[in-house]
Design an enzyme around this catalytic site. Structure first.
Site, short mmCIF file in Angstrom:
data_model
loop_
_atom_site.label_atom_id
_atom_site.label_comp_id
_atom_site.label_asym_id
_atom_site.label_seq_id
_atom_site.Cartn_x
_atom_site.Cartn_y
_atom_site.Cartn_z
CE LYS A 76 48.28 73.13 52.81
NZ LYS A 76 49.35 73.26 53.82
CB SER A 157 52.69 74.11 51.74
OG SER A 157 52.04 73.74 52.95
CB SER A 181 52.76 75.29 55.60
OG SER A 181 53.78 74.88 54.75
N1 GLN Z 1 58.39 75.13 53.95
C1 GLN Z 1 58.50 74.00 54.79
C2 GLN Z 1 58.75 72.75 53.99
O1 GLN Z 1 58.85 72.87 52.83
C3 GLN Z 1 57.29 73.87 55.66
C4 GLN Z 1 56.15 73.27 54.93
C5 GLN Z 1 54.97 73.09 55.82
O2 GLN Z 1 54.89 73.66 56.90
N2 GLN Z 1 54.06 72.27 55.36
O3 GLN Z 1 58.84 71.68 54.52
#
Ligand code: GLN
Length: 491
Positions: A76, A157, A181
């Site tokens: 990532k 994400s 995410s």
């Molecule tokens: N979807 C969540 C957010 O937008 C979690 C994102 C994540 O876990 N990095 O904060």
């Protein structure tokens, strides 16, 4: 070659039935063929991968090599990689080439892994659909069965990581999970992914989003593959003050433990109005599989679940607004020149951050501001303590919990995008475990009527990933999930 799991590829490499060069070349070809449409990678590092493969073959020929020697992975783009551009999917880090390697990616390299490239993601890991990347959205390799050909999101994400693994553009990937995410994109893409206990993997060298929530973890096609990857990624790191000084257990062995005699809790608060019927049915089926495998199913309550999302969307933006203050055009990444210093800051940040990141910085700054700190941030921290207490109490009675991973299957690009609150609802089942810092894994368990994957989530006690793996592997065996995405290498 594309059907091999990490465990199978590792054995074939060790038995010298397959060379790291052959395997890596196949995956480089897959990335070349599929990345132009799926956009799962921001940066492709085939030259580096070829060099690493040659070194892997040398080690294997000498009978050496580590747990992952010759295994091609996607990293990532939130993990700093020495000499390889690391953008966090933001314009503001477009020219950033880290002079150091994150501890987690360094651990994978130590064990012989091969890096195919840097996986696309939501900007600074803020999002649930991989739409907010400054380098373009990621497309899911899955299609609805209706023939409409809608472009689906891979989740976020870590959407590039999930799409890459699902479409066989990597054997496994790293992700990070702040509020879901790793788990939500794993669920959307029909693969497995685990967010370990907070502190299990070092955050050193991982671009920070919300420091008290961020955790690195693996995404892969099987539970065992995740166990193998986590075994390499995890471990104490003196460079991260929140890293846990604990030995790394044999996670892969834990996958074989079975669930006989385990008590599995079903939190009643995870039943949501308007949740698709298929998801509640799958949840019941999952409980049935565990019961058949010898577990006892127990109804439990986590009464503060309903405050999870609201408090997460105070704590996470607050920490993000503070963490992102460092991107000022002076020390890191891109710079827009200005009339004076303040103008330089403003122009740099206005040009460098996308709309979702700006929204989070504004929310975070607001909840931390003098007049509102007590009303929002302090209060959210208190509720967070209650969420953790719910889990602690329930784990006095049960060994693990089973819930759905997400309240829906993958949606199409454009859907859920008119209203940020709708997008934030994606995290309703994943956020509580993040707020409590406990480990949680998503396993592909079934399909909806459109043929799209649905995941189930196993939540465990702090630092008891072994039970999470044991329960997840039992579900994987019973579910026999074998559906494949429409777009994939080797199809
Ligand atoms: N979807 C969540 C957010 O937008 C979690 C994102 C994540 O876990 N990095 O904060």
């Amino acid at each position: 070659m594309f059907d091999l799991t990490i465990a199978q590829a590792r054995d074939a490499l060790r038995a010298r039935k397959l060379s790291a060069a052959e395997l890596t070349e196949a995956y480089i070809g897959a990335v070349e063929a599929l990345n132009p449409s799926l956009n799962a990678y921001i940066t492709v590092t085939q030259d580096l991968a070829r060099k690493q493969a040659a070194a892997a073959d040398k080690a294997l020929a000498a009978g050496q090599g580590g747990a992952l020697t010759g295994i091609p992975l996607a990293i990532k783009d939130l993990f700093c990689t020495e000499g390889v551009r690391t953008t966090a999917a933001s314009r503001i880090l477009e020219p950033f080439i880290p002079p150091y390697e994150s501890t987690v990616s360094g651990n994978l390299l130590r064990d012989g892994a091969i890096f195919l490239g840097k996986a696309n993601m939501d900007e600074f890991a803020m999002g649930s659909s991989n739409i907010t990347s400054a380098y373009g959205a990621v497309e899911s390799p899955w299609k609805r069965a209706d023939g409409g050909n809608a472009i689906l999101v891979p989740g976020g994400s870590s959407g590039g990581s999930a799409a890459a693994v699902s479409a066989r553009m990597a054997l496994g990937a790293t992700g990070t999970d702040t509020g879901g995410s790793i788990r939500q994109p794993a669920s959307f893409c029909g693969i497995a992914g685990i967010k370990p206990t907070y502190g299990r993997c070092s955050r050193w060298g991982v671009v920070a989003f919300a420091s008290s929530l961020d955790q690195a973890g693996p995404l892969a096609r099987t539970v065992e593959d995740c166990a193998i990857l986590l075994g390499s990624m995890a471990g104490f790191d003196p460079k991260d003050s929140t890293s846990a000084d604990l030995a790394v257990p044999d996670f892969a062995a834990a996958c074989q433990r079975g669930v006989k005699g385990l008590r599995i809790g079903v939190p009643r608060e995870y039943t949501m109005d308007g949740m698709p019927r298929e998801i509640s049915t799958l949840w019941q089926q999952g409980l049935g599989w565990l019961r058949d495998a010898g577990a006892e199913i127990v109804d439990v309550s986590l009464p503060h679940t309903k405050y999870g999302l609201a408090t997460y969307y105070i704590v996470a933006p607050a920490e993000a607004s503070s963490n992102l203050a460092r991107y000022d055009g002076v020390r890191f990444g891109a710079r827009q020149d200005g009339e004076d210093l303040r103008d330089l800051y403003e122009r740099t940040r206005a040009a460098g951050f996308g709309p979702e990141v700006r929204r989070r910085i504004m929310i975070g700054t607001y909840v931390l501001s003098a007049g509102y700190y007590d009303a929002y941030y302090l209060r959210a921290q208190k509720v967070r303590a209650l969420i953790l207490r719910d889990f602690t109490e329930v784990f006095g009675k049960v060994d693990a919990l089973l819930t759905p991973t997400a309240p829906s299957a993958a949606f199409a690009q454009g859907e859920n995008m008119d209203d940020p609150i709708k997008m934030y609802l994606n995290d309703v089942f994943t956020v509580p475990a993040s707020m409590a810092g406990v480990p949680a894994m998503s396993i592909p368990a079934g399909l909806d009527a459109q043929g799209l994957p649905l995941g189930l989530q196993v939540i465990g006690k702090p630092f008891d990933e072994e039970t999470v793996f044991a329960v997840s592997a039992a579900i994987e065996r019973a579910a026999g999930f074998s559906a494949l995405p429409t777009i994939r290498a080797g199809a």
